[in-house]
Design a protein around this motif. Structure first.
Motif, PDB file in Angstrom:
ATOM      1  N   ARG A  81       0.559  -1.336  -0.290  1.00  0.00           N
ATOM      2  CA  ARG A  81      -0.031   0.121   0.282  1.00  0.00           C
ATOM      3  C   ARG A  81       0.901   1.582  -0.418  1.00  0.00           C
ATOM      4  O   ARG A  81       0.318   2.092  -0.017  1.00  0.00           O
ATOM      5  N   VAL A  82       1.570   1.143   0.655  1.00  0.00           N
ATOM      6  CA  VAL A  82       3.386   2.119   0.749  1.00  0.00           C
ATOM      7  C   VAL A  82       4.097   2.026   0.355  1.00  0.00           C
ATOM      8  O   VAL A  82       5.095   0.991   0.723  1.00  0.00           O
ATOM      9  N   THR A  83       4.618   3.321  -0.212  1.00  0.00           N
ATOM     10  CA  THR A  83       6.627   2.971   0.327  1.00  0.00           C
ATOM     11  C   THR A  83       6.859   3.924   1.383  1.00  0.00           C
ATOM     12  O   THR A  83       6.487   4.759   1.392  1.00  0.00           O
ATOM     13  N   ALA A  84       8.172   3.473   2.328  1.00  0.00           N
ATOM     14  CA  ALA A  84       8.596   4.075   2.866  1.00  0.00           C
ATOM     15  C   ALA A  84      10.525   4.766   3.206  1.00  0.00           C
ATOM     16  O   ALA A  84      10.608   3.241   2.703  1.00  0.00           O
ATOM     17  N   GLY A  85      10.286   5.589   3.266  1.00  0.00           N
ATOM     18  CA  GLY A  85      12.357   5.328   3.745  1.00  0.00           C
ATOM     19  C   GLY A  85      12.475   6.422   4.059  1.00  0.00           C
ATOM     20  O   GLY A  85      11.604   7.256   5.072  1.00  0.00           O
ATOM     21  N   SER A  86      13.741   6.722   5.250  1.00  0.00           N
ATOM     22  CA  SER A  86      13.841   7.783   6.088  1.00  0.00           C
ATOM     23  C   SER A  86      15.147   7.748   5.852  1.00  0.00           C
ATOM     24  O   SER A  86      16.476   7.243   5.662  1.00  0.00           O
ATOM     25  N   GLU A  87      15.980   8.789   6.908  1.00  0.00           N
ATOM     26  CA  GLU A  87      17.068  10.504   7.123  1.00  0.00           C
ATOM     27  C   GLU A  87      17.551  10.673   8.225  1.00  0.00           C
ATOM     28  O   GLU A  87      16.224  10.389   8.728  1.00  0.00           O
ATOM     29  N   ILE A  88      18.235  11.270   8.249  1.00  0.00           N
ATOM     30  CA  ILE A  88      18.696  11.783   9.791  1.00  0.00           C
ATOM     31  C   ILE A  88      19.188  13.256   9.361  1.00  0.00           C
ATOM     32  O   ILE A  88      19.818  13.150   8.091  1.00  0.00           O
ATOM     33  N   LEU A  89      17.909  13.642  10.097  1.00  0.00           N
ATOM     34  CA  LEU A  89      18.580  14.820   9.909  1.00  0.00           C
ATOM     35  C   LEU A  89      19.266  15.935  10.800  1.00  0.00           C
ATOM     36  O   LEU A  89      19.051  14.950  11.950  1.00  0.00           O
ATOM     37  N   VAL A  90      20.474  16.652  10.625  1.00  0.00           N
ATOM     38  CA  VAL A  90      21.028  17.944  11.689  1.00  0.00           C
ATOM     39  C   VAL A  90      21.029  19.342  11.483  1.00  0.00           C
ATOM     40  O   VAL A  90      19.749  19.172  10.706  1.00  0.00           O
ATOM     41  N   VAL A 148      17.145  14.539  13.811  1.00  0.00           N
ATOM     42  CA  VAL A 148      15.750  14.451  13.836  1.00  0.00           C
ATOM     43  C   VAL A 148      15.618  13.323  12.485  1.00  0.00           C
ATOM     44  O   VAL A 148      16.472  13.719  11.923  1.00  0.00           O
ATOM     45  N   VAL A 149      14.902  12.139  13.235  1.00  0.00           N
ATOM     46  CA  VAL A 149      15.102  11.499  12.149  1.00  0.00           C
ATOM     47  C   VAL A 149      13.427  11.703  11.011  1.00  0.00           C
ATOM     48  O   VAL A 149      12.455  12.089  11.658  1.00  0.00           O
ATOM     49  N   GLN A 150      12.943  11.703   9.980  1.00  0.00           N
ATOM     50  CA  GLN A 150      12.664  12.217   9.009  1.00  0.00           C
ATOM     51  C   GLN A 150      11.948  10.240   8.490  1.00  0.00           C
ATOM     52  O   GLN A 150      12.715   9.787   7.410  1.00  0.00           O
ATOM     53  N   VAL A 151      11.019  10.101   8.002  1.00  0.00           N
ATOM     54  CA  VAL A 151      10.345   9.607   7.422  1.00  0.00           C
ATOM     55  C   VAL A 151       9.074   9.670   6.928  1.00  0.00           C
ATOM     56  O   VAL A 151       8.696  10.199   6.888  1.00  0.00           O
ATOM     57  N   ARG A 152       9.635   9.449   5.240  1.00  0.00           N
ATOM     58  CA  ARG A 152       8.152   9.619   3.962  1.00  0.00           C
ATOM     59  C   ARG A 152       7.813   8.219   3.912  1.00  0.00           C
ATOM     60  O   ARG A 152       7.977   7.546   3.905  1.00  0.00           O
ATOM     61  N   ILE A 153       6.104   9.107   4.019  1.00  0.00           N
ATOM     62  CA  ILE A 153       5.649   7.830   3.492  1.00  0.00           C
ATOM     63  C   ILE A 153       4.256   8.113   2.442  1.00  0.00           C
ATOM     64  O   ILE A 153       4.336   9.184   1.581  1.00  0.00           O
ATOM     65  N   LEU A 154       4.975   7.589   1.291  1.00  0.00           N
ATOM     66  CA  LEU A 154       4.541   7.563   0.025  1.00  0.00           C
ATOM     67  C   LEU A 154       3.260   6.301  -0.698  1.00  0.00           C
ATOM     68  O   LEU A 154       3.412   5.086  -0.497  1.00  0.00           O
ATOM     69  N   PRO A 155       1.838   7.249  -1.199  1.00  0.00           N
ATOM     70  CA  PRO A 155       1.188   5.300  -1.635  1.00  0.00           C
ATOM     71  C   PRO A 155       2.234   4.866  -2.799  1.00  0.00           C
ATOM     72  O   PRO A 155       2.907   5.459  -3.603  1.00  0.00           O
ATOM     73  N   VAL A 156       1.730   3.829  -3.241  1.00  0.00           N
ATOM     74  CA  VAL A 156       2.030   3.167  -4.221  1.00  0.00           C
ATOM     75  C   VAL A 156       1.437   3.264  -5.252  1.00  0.00           C
ATOM     76  O   VAL A 156       0.265   3.682  -5.455  1.00  0.00           O
TER      77      VAL A 156
END
Length: 172
Positions: free
Chosen positions: A105-114, A164-172
């Protein structure tokens, strides 16, 4: 994003569910903060994917007969949520920020921001403050352990030597 501790699915620890999204009675994604205080089996979530990021402590190793994954501080780790894994703490208890999601249903990715501006991303995003602060997004200021789910972070800035942990959530 605050919540009371609840037992893990397998009873081996506690987690705080920070936010969740469901459609048609099924979980699409869930954000949580888990206290990992002892070695033992990791909860399996068949059919789901995970992003696991150590935000406090030295981390741990997740393994089974064929897999060995190293969960290190502030290094988002992606893996199959259905894998039967055992956890061995590296150097005492730790806390992990988790994203569990349905990859159909979704894709997710994560980055660490400073320290600095939060980059613009498509779709929904999650911002979880590990240290320092986050300013300028749907609230005056968020501090450690606080976060937000938002469609935009325009003008948001990580400050105070922050992470900060940034998570992106996109529909498939």
């Amino acid at each position: 994003m605050t919540a009371h501790p609840v037992p893990w699915k397998n009873g081996g620890g506690v987690t705080r569910e920070l936010a969740t999204h469901a459609e048609d009675g099924r979980m699409v994604w869930r954000l949580s903060l888990a206290d990992i205080t002892r070695d033992g089996p990791f909860s399996a979530f068949p059919g789901l994917a995970r992003i696991h990021c150590i935000v406090e402590g030295a981390g741990h190793t997740l393994s089974n007969e064929t897999t060995r994954l190293e969960a290190r501080p502030l290094e988002p780790l992606r893996f199959d949520g259905g894998s039967p894994l055992d956890c061995r703490l590296r150097d005492g208890p730790c806390k992990a920020f988790n994203v569990i999601y349905d990859p159909a249903r979704v894709t997710a990715g994560s980055e660490i921001l400073v320290d600095g501006p939060v980059p613009a991303v498509e779709g929904r995003q999650v911002l979880f403050v590990v240290s320092g602060s986050l300013e300028g997004v749907d609230a005056d200021r968020l501090g450690p352990g606080e976060g937000i789910v938002t469609g935009t972070a325009a003008g948001a800035v990580v400050t105070g030597g922050g992470t900060v942990v940034q998570v992106r959530i996109l529909p498939v």
